[in-house]
Motif scaffolding. Structure first.
Motif, PDB file in Angstrom:
ATOM      1  N   VAL A 118      13.522 -16.488  -5.454  1.00 32.73           N
ATOM      2  CA  VAL A 118      12.586 -17.519  -5.892  1.00 32.73           C
ATOM      3  C   VAL A 118      12.747 -17.686  -7.399  1.00 32.73           C
ATOM      4  O   VAL A 118      12.498 -16.755  -8.168  1.00 32.73           O
ATOM      5  N   GLU A 119      13.164 -18.859  -7.803  1.00 30.19           N
ATOM      6  CA  GLU A 119      13.373 -19.133  -9.219  1.00 30.19           C
ATOM      7  C   GLU A 119      12.068 -18.922  -9.980  1.00 30.19           C
ATOM      8  O   GLU A 119      11.005 -19.392  -9.575  1.00 30.19           O
ATOM      9  N   GLY A 120      12.167 -18.181 -11.089  1.00 30.98           N
ATOM     10  CA  GLY A 120      10.993 -17.909 -11.891  1.00 30.98           C
ATOM     11  C   GLY A 120      10.345 -16.570 -11.612  1.00 30.98           C
ATOM     12  O   GLY A 120       9.379 -16.187 -12.278  1.00 30.98           O
ATOM     13  N   PRO A 147       6.645 -21.243  -9.470  1.00 33.98           N
ATOM     14  CA  PRO A 147       6.870 -21.049  -8.036  1.00 33.98           C
ATOM     15  C   PRO A 147       5.569 -21.291  -7.272  1.00 33.98           C
ATOM     16  O   PRO A 147       4.469 -21.070  -7.800  1.00 33.98           O
ATOM     17  N   ARG A 206      11.917 -23.086  -6.010  1.00 32.62           N
ATOM     18  CA  ARG A 206      10.686 -22.405  -6.435  1.00 32.62           C
ATOM     19  C   ARG A 206       9.636 -22.364  -5.318  1.00 32.62           C
ATOM     20  O   ARG A 206       8.477 -22.039  -5.579  1.00 32.62           O
TER      21      ARG A 206
END
Length: 309
Positions: free
Chosen positions: A10-12, A139, A185
């Motif tokens: 998950v980006e972030g 996210p 995200r």
């Protein structure tokens, strides 16, 4: 950008090499399993730090009970409960998620150091939620949701629970992406216990692979929920209370981890932290090479090709 696949990153958020463990801090007087225990800010922050010490990878802070039948608190009270706890945990380096259906609470929690917004309504409860999260680049958890806690039991009607939950999630996911939240995200949650009975919850756990096929990391939040009480109770018996369902929760955590869940959300962390680590060890196990027999020629592993005895 294409959607993530498998367990997923998950980006972030940090990248864990196994199913992550999300510990729960309920800053409420009326949550179904631990209402009132962490209602004080200092106690809530300490509890969150204890969960991290026990193996939680991130901590989900919520100020509004979503148990069946619960009535909503007002926004000012939710802010009063949540923001100091988010700030206190984030200042200690904890990866914090905020469990809220309100855009303003999400916005202030992100400003206080939260990294993830966990909205059980998937953005349906507050039309401002998706724009706020998209603007922040945070996210976002999209959970399957059919209505507020006061009405959820009457909404637990399905002919094909897996098919209908998947279809409704696809519609919501498309809306969230169209609203500006980047696919990389997004986390998806089947919403165990929300407008679902025990049979519905068990069917969704049994079909984790179909949930993963949506193409997003999956969060499983089974902790202490009613369906586990139903499983544990003898026919006709009263289900055990919520805090006696932790071993059953760890069992679901192990199943979810084995099936590729991105994270599991739990109240009691230690047993689930052990469960997901065992699941990861089993995934990574490689069969050892079979030892050669004494005296065997590695070029000719069968020294008696004619079958002499």
């Amino acid at each position: 950008m294409s959607k993530p696949h498998g367990r997923g990153h998950v980006e972030g958020l940090p990248d864990w090499d196994r199913c992550a463990v999300m510990g729960v801090v309920n800053v409420t007087p009326d949550s179904f399993s631990d209402g009132g225990r962490w209602f004080d800010t200092t106690a809530a922050v300490k509890h969150g730090l204890d969960l991290v010490a026990q193996g939680a990878d991130l901590v989900d802070v919520g100020g509004e009970s979503t148990r069946p039948g619960a009535t909503r608190v007002d926004e000012a009270e939710e802010l009063r409960r949540v923001i100091p706890v988010v700030r206190g945990l984030a200042s200690e380096g904890v990866t914090v998620s905020v469990d809220t259906m309100r855009a303003r609470v999400a916005e202030q929690a992100l400003a206080a150091g939260a990294l993830l917004v966990n909205d059980v309504s998937g953005g349906l409860a507050d039309p401002a939620m998706i724009p706020v999260v998209a603007e922040a680049g945070a996210p976002f958890v999209v959970m399957h949701w059919r209505g507020f806690s006061e009405d959820m039991n009457s909404l637990a009607v399905y002919e094909d629970v897996v098919g209908e939950v998947l279809a409704e999630l696809r519609v919501r996911l498309d809306a969230v992406v169209e609203g500006g939240i980047a696919p990389e995200r997004i986390v998806v949650d089947p919403g165990l216990g929300f407008a679902k009975n025990a049979e519905h919850d068990l069917a969704l756990v049994a079909h984790m692979r179909e949930l993963r096929a949506l193409g997003y990391p999956v969060l499983v939040a089974a902790s202490r929920k009613r369906f586990l009480g139903r499983v544990l109770a003898a026919p006709g018996a009263t289900p055990p209370p919520a805090r006696e369902r932790d071993a059953a929760t760890a069992a679901v955590s192990a199943i979810a981890a084995h099936e590729g869940a991105w994270a599991v959300r739990v109240h009691e962390v230690r047993a689930t932290a052990d469960a997901v680590r065992v699941a990861r060890a089993v995934e990574g196990a490689v069969s050892p090479p079979r030892p050669a027999r004494a005296g065997a020629d590695p070029q000719h592993p069968h020294p008696n090709p004619e079958g002499a005895r």
